[in-house]
Design an enzyme around this catalytic site. Sequence first.
Site, PDB file in Angstrom:
ATOM      1  N   CYS A   1       0.882  -1.385  -0.019  1.00  0.00           N
ATOM      2  CA  CYS A   1      -0.042   0.147   0.039  1.00  0.00           C
ATOM      3  C   CYS A   1       0.927   1.291   0.018  1.00  0.00           C
ATOM      4  CB  CYS A   1      -1.065  -0.157   1.183  1.00  0.00           C
ATOM      5  SG  CYS A   1      -1.996  -1.307   1.375  1.00  0.00           S
TER       6      CYS A   1
ATOM      7  N   CYS B   1      -4.294   4.211   3.765  1.00  0.00           N
ATOM      8  CA  CYS B   1      -4.172   4.094   2.370  1.00  0.00           C
ATOM      9  C   CYS B   1      -5.528   4.142   1.694  1.00  0.00           C
ATOM     10  CB  CYS B   1      -3.396   2.587   2.146  1.00  0.00           C
ATOM     11  SG  CYS B   1      -4.377   1.201   2.252  1.00  0.00           S
TER      12      CYS B   1
ATOM     13  N   HIS C   1      -4.384   2.021   8.516  1.00  0.00           N
ATOM     14  CA  HIS C   1      -3.384   1.018   8.751  1.00  0.00           C
ATOM     15  C   HIS C   1      -3.069   0.950  10.253  1.00  0.00           C
ATOM     16  CE1 HIS C   1      -1.311  -0.217   4.852  1.00  0.00           C
ATOM     17  NE2 HIS C   1      -2.236   0.501   4.604  1.00  0.00           N
TER      18      HIS C   1
ATOM     19  N   TYR D   1      -9.842 -10.968  29.756  1.00  0.00           N
ATOM     20  CA  TYR D   1      -9.015 -11.665  28.760  1.00  0.00           C
ATOM     21  C   TYR D   1      -9.490 -13.090  28.650  1.00  0.00           C
ATOM     22  CZ  TYR D   1      -5.787  -7.889  29.366  1.00  0.00           C
ATOM     23  OH  TYR D   1      -4.912  -6.883  29.160  1.00  0.00           O
TER      24      TYR D   1
ATOM     25  N   ASN E   1     -11.558 -19.965  21.942  1.00  0.00           N
ATOM     26  CA  ASN E   1     -10.554 -20.777  22.681  1.00  0.00           C
ATOM     27  C   ASN E   1     -10.486 -20.501  23.845  1.00  0.00           C
ATOM     28  OD1 ASN E   1      -8.264 -22.146  23.681  1.00  0.00           O
ATOM     29  ND2 ASN E   1      -6.964 -21.875  21.530  1.00  0.00           N
TER      30      ASN E   1
ATOM     31  N   ARG F   1      -3.844 -15.707  27.668  1.00  0.00           N
ATOM     32  CA  ARG F   1      -2.616 -14.878  27.323  1.00  0.00           C
ATOM     33  C   ARG F   1      -2.417 -14.714  25.989  1.00  0.00           C
ATOM     34  NH1 ARG F   1       2.377 -16.387  30.529  1.00  0.00           N
ATOM     35  NH2 ARG F   1       1.689 -16.053  32.486  1.00  0.00           N
TER      36      ARG F   1
ATOM     37  N   ASN G   1      -2.379  -4.738  19.089  1.00  0.00           N
ATOM     38  CA  ASN G   1      -3.490  -4.039  18.188  1.00  0.00           C
ATOM     39  C   ASN G   1      -3.106  -2.759  17.511  1.00  0.00           C
ATOM     40  OD1 ASN G   1      -5.938  -2.774  17.540  1.00  0.00           O
ATOM     41  ND2 ASN G   1      -6.653  -2.565  19.580  1.00  0.00           N
TER      42      ASN G   1
ATOM     43  N   CYS H   1      -9.183  -2.391  22.782  1.00  0.00           N
ATOM     44  CA  CYS H   1      -8.339  -3.281  23.702  1.00  0.00           C
ATOM     45  C   CYS H   1      -8.630  -2.513  25.001  1.00  0.00           C
ATOM     46  CB  CYS H   1      -6.843  -3.348  23.118  1.00  0.00           C
ATOM     47  SG  CYS H   1      -6.154  -1.910  22.925  1.00  0.00           S
ATOM     48  N   HIS H   2      -8.948  -1.083  25.277  1.00  0.00           N
ATOM     49  CA  HIS H   2      -8.985  -0.541  26.596  1.00  0.00           C
ATOM     50  C   HIS H   2     -10.105  -1.170  27.336  1.00  0.00           C
ATOM     51  CE1 HIS H   2     -11.596   1.786  23.954  1.00  0.00           C
ATOM     52  NE2 HIS H   2     -12.087   2.051  24.990  1.00  0.00           N
TER      53      HIS H   2
ATOM     54  N   SER I   1      -9.372 -10.686  35.131  1.00  0.00           N
ATOM     55  CA  SER I   1     -10.678 -11.457  35.671  1.00  0.00           C
ATOM     56  C   SER I   1     -11.007 -10.837  37.064  1.00  0.00           C
ATOM     57  CB  SER I   1     -10.240 -12.818  35.774  1.00  0.00           C
ATOM     58  OG  SER I   1      -9.042 -13.395  36.293  1.00  0.00           O
TER      59      SER I   1
ATOM     60  N   GLU J   1     -16.353   6.199  28.874  1.00  0.00           N
ATOM     61  CA  GLU J   1     -17.465   5.385  28.354  1.00  0.00           C
ATOM     62  C   GLU J   1     -18.513   5.041  29.445  1.00  0.00           C
ATOM     63  OE1 GLU J   1     -15.991   1.910  26.283  1.00  0.00           O
ATOM     64  OE2 GLU J   1     -14.709   3.042  24.849  1.00  0.00           O
TER      65      GLU J   1
END
Length: 175
Positions: free
Chosen positions: A2, A21, A26, A113, A122, A127, A136, A144-145, A150, A173
């Site tokens: 690109c 691009c 990206h 997680y 899975n 991990r 990310n 991801c924030h 747990s 949020e």
Amino acid sequence: MCETSSSICSSPIGDLIISYCQKGLHSICQISTINDQSFIPDENQTIEIQSSSGKIPIPKSCLNWLHTYFHSPNHLAKIPELCPNIVSKNDSFQENVWRTLLNNVHFGQTVTYGQLAELAGNKNAARAVGTAMRCNPFQLLVPCHRVIRSNGDIGNYSGGKRNNVKYWLLNHEQK
């Protein structure tokens, strides 16, 4: 390959570097100098282009999404297009985790997680989910924030260097 362009934009959490691009984004991330010591959020800061390089203008959809996320989150729409060369439709676990997070954990929600690993197919891969979060390239867009430990702890956002940013985003949020 690109032909990419990039822009630096102001935001309430500091300047963001956005690479893109013709096919889509990206990456989007905070500038490298932002850390827990230098982080000074400004809720009133508008989304404005500070500088750009390259031939392609920044996608308006990205600027609009960022403005909405920070200033009118009740009106959030679909995220801007991500370049398929960065996020392919293949079956890598990492990309599956990103898509799962994006599609299943919405504004104001959190997930552990382990829960995200189970959602991604899975349940024993907590991990690996952590690794996917660390890799990310789309801060805020692939949220991801919103992934926490747990025990309720936030984890190590950006390798533990931007935990204050994660706290701010989670609080933002919840308003």
